[in-house]
Write an enzyme that holds these catalytic residues in place. Structure first.
Site, PDB file in Angstrom:
ATOM      1  N   SER A  87       0.787  -1.239   0.000  1.00  0.00           N
ATOM      2  CA  SER A  87       0.000   0.000   0.000  1.00  0.00           C
ATOM      3  C   SER A  87       0.813   1.280   0.000  1.00  0.00           C
ATOM      4  CB  SER A  87      -0.957   0.007   1.190  1.00  0.00           C
ATOM      5  OG  SER A  87      -2.027  -0.881   0.958  1.00  0.00           O
ATOM      6  N   TYR A 185     -10.363   2.409   6.144  1.00  0.00           N
ATOM      7  CA  TYR A 185      -9.356   2.100   5.119  1.00  0.00           C
ATOM      8  C   TYR A 185      -9.921   1.103   4.113  1.00  0.00           C
ATOM      9  CZ  TYR A 185      -4.665   1.337   3.242  1.00  0.00           C
ATOM     10  OH  TYR A 185      -3.566   1.287   2.425  1.00  0.00           O
ATOM     11  N   ARG A 308      -0.082   9.376   5.154  1.00  0.00           N
ATOM     12  CA  ARG A 308      -0.377   9.323   6.580  1.00  0.00           C
ATOM     13  C   ARG A 308       0.777   9.906   7.363  1.00  0.00           C
ATOM     14  NH1 ARG A 308       1.304   3.741   9.184  1.00  0.00           N
ATOM     15  NH2 ARG A 308       0.741   4.962  10.997  1.00  0.00           N
ATOM     16  N   GLY A 323       2.955  -0.462   4.108  1.00  0.00           N
ATOM     17  CA  GLY A 323       2.349  -1.379   3.165  1.00  0.00           C
ATOM     18  C   GLY A 323       2.475  -2.817   3.616  1.00  0.00           C
ATOM     19  N   SER A 349       7.673 -13.606   9.712  1.00  0.00           N
ATOM     20  CA  SER A 349       7.887 -14.956  10.232  1.00  0.00           C
ATOM     21  C   SER A 349       6.620 -15.544  10.834  1.00  0.00           C
ATOM     22  CB  SER A 349       8.975 -14.947  11.305  1.00  0.00           C
ATOM     23  OG  SER A 349       8.495 -14.338  12.493  1.00  0.00           O
TER      24      SER A 349
END
Length: 368
Positions: A87, A185, A308, A323, A349
């Site tokens: 993003s 969002y 942002r 993102g 992970s």
């Protein structure tokens, strides 16, 4: 067992965190370099297989890595490696939309109905400004997709998703709120903005981003791959946790049309720093439109028009974007005066959550 395998991954990453590749600038004092490396090393055991970062200040450039590039190896994360930035692409697309506003070809208060008639129910009440600011109320298509740990993600990883397919999935769900009433969002809005750019310019959104941003800024490691599943080498491998799989699944290669105009971008830490420096430095937008970009769509929120911001421990606000591209997570921020920048990318992970450690690294880099 999946969790047992994940535990081994985290342990391996923690051990190898001390064997890092670092390319410091001579302008950085040893103490500063060590502090950044310690913060970067903290990110891996918090929830990453590997991490890479680039920090730019008036003292020079610091680059560092931690962890490993690929499970089962001791290969270091490539310090200038490519990764899926997800993003963060929204800042690129928003910049193009605002450039078109500056050229008089769009208005922020244009309705989506004006440019894409009949596509969005109630589109006459939804403006481009609201799409950019995530205040449209349109349901987020990402929440409808088969993403990990759903095994259908792996089964469909080569599938080509059209923008129309994705938009229709999002619009099939009821809105989350009335247009302009709240922040929620949603990538659906940015898929629509990609189509608006194409309607206005007659070119693809990818071509416009290339022509207006990637080319002029010489972002040589940034690309919009469309349907190509490859990431240019060198790069760290990305993994997904999938139900029924005995270990993490390598999903470095996948069809990025799943993200489309909302996040298909592949980039590098250096390129993202260069982009945000140019954006906040006024090289891509006139002052009035940069000010619009930095104005919250809803009072009290910390998101403007594709941008942002966050507070830091030193009281300096920083601007940028983060993102999430399934296996890769990215954070890229710059101080308002452009004097300090930091980009961090990690491969997940799934043993913990790296968000807090990432935030601490960004804070250390931008406050020093």
């Amino acid at each position: 067992m999946v969790r047992a395998r994940l535990g081994l991954v985290a342990a391996l990453a923690a051990v190898l965190a001390s064997s890092t590749a670092m390319v410091p600038s001579a302008a950085y004092a040893g103490e500063d370099r060590d502090a950044l490396q310690r913060r970067l090393d903290d990110v891996v055991p918090a929830g990453a297989i590997g991490a890479l970062a680039e920090v730019r200040t008036d003292r020079g450039v610091w680059r560092g890595t931690s962890g490993v590039a690929e499970i089962g190896t001791s290969r270091e994360v490539p310090v200038r490696g490519s990764f899926r930035a997800g993003s963060v692409m929204k800042s690129f697309l928003a910049t193009v939309v605002l450039q078109l506003v500056g050229e008089g070809r769009l208005r922020l208060d244009d309705s989506i109905e004006r440019w894409l008639p009949g596509v969005v129910p109630g589109g006459d009440r939804i403006t481009l400004r609201q799409l950019l600011a995530h205040t449209s109320g349109l349901y987020d298509v990402v929440r409808t997709l088969p993403l990990p740990p759903d095994p259908r993600f792996v089964e469909n990883r080569w599938h080509t998703w059209s923008a129309t397919d994705l938009i229709e999935r999002g619009l099939a769900q009821p809105p989350t709120h009335a247009p302009g009433a709240a922040f929620s969002y949603t990538s659906t809005g940015y898929l629509l903005l990609g189509q608006v750019v194409e309607e206005v310019t007659g070119a693809t959104y990818a071509a416009e981003i290339e022509r207006r941003i990637i080319g002029p800024l010489h972002l040589r490691h940034t690309m919009l791959p469309g349907t190509s599943p490859w990431i240019p080498r060198p790069h760290p491998h990305g993994y997904a946790q999938v139900e029924g799989a005995a270990e993490l699944v390598d999903v470095t290669e996948m069809n990025p049309s799943l993200f489309g105009a909302a996040g298909e971008i592949v980039s590098s830490a250096g390129d993202l720093n260069r982009f945000f420096a140019a954006l906040l430095g006024g090289r891509l937008l006139p002052a009035r439109l940069l000010a619009e970009m930095k104005t919250p769509g809803i009072p009290g929120e910390t998101y403007g028009l594709g941008l942002r911001w966050e507070d830091t421990s030193c009281g300096v606000p920083v601007y940028g974007h983060d993102g999430d591209a399934v296996a890769y997570q990215t954070w890229s921020f710059v101080t308002a005066d452009g004097r300090r920048q930091a980009t961090l990318a990690v491969t997940r992970s799934y043993e913990g959550d790296a968000d807090d450690a990432a935030a601490e690294f960004i804070d250390q880099a931008l406050c020093g």
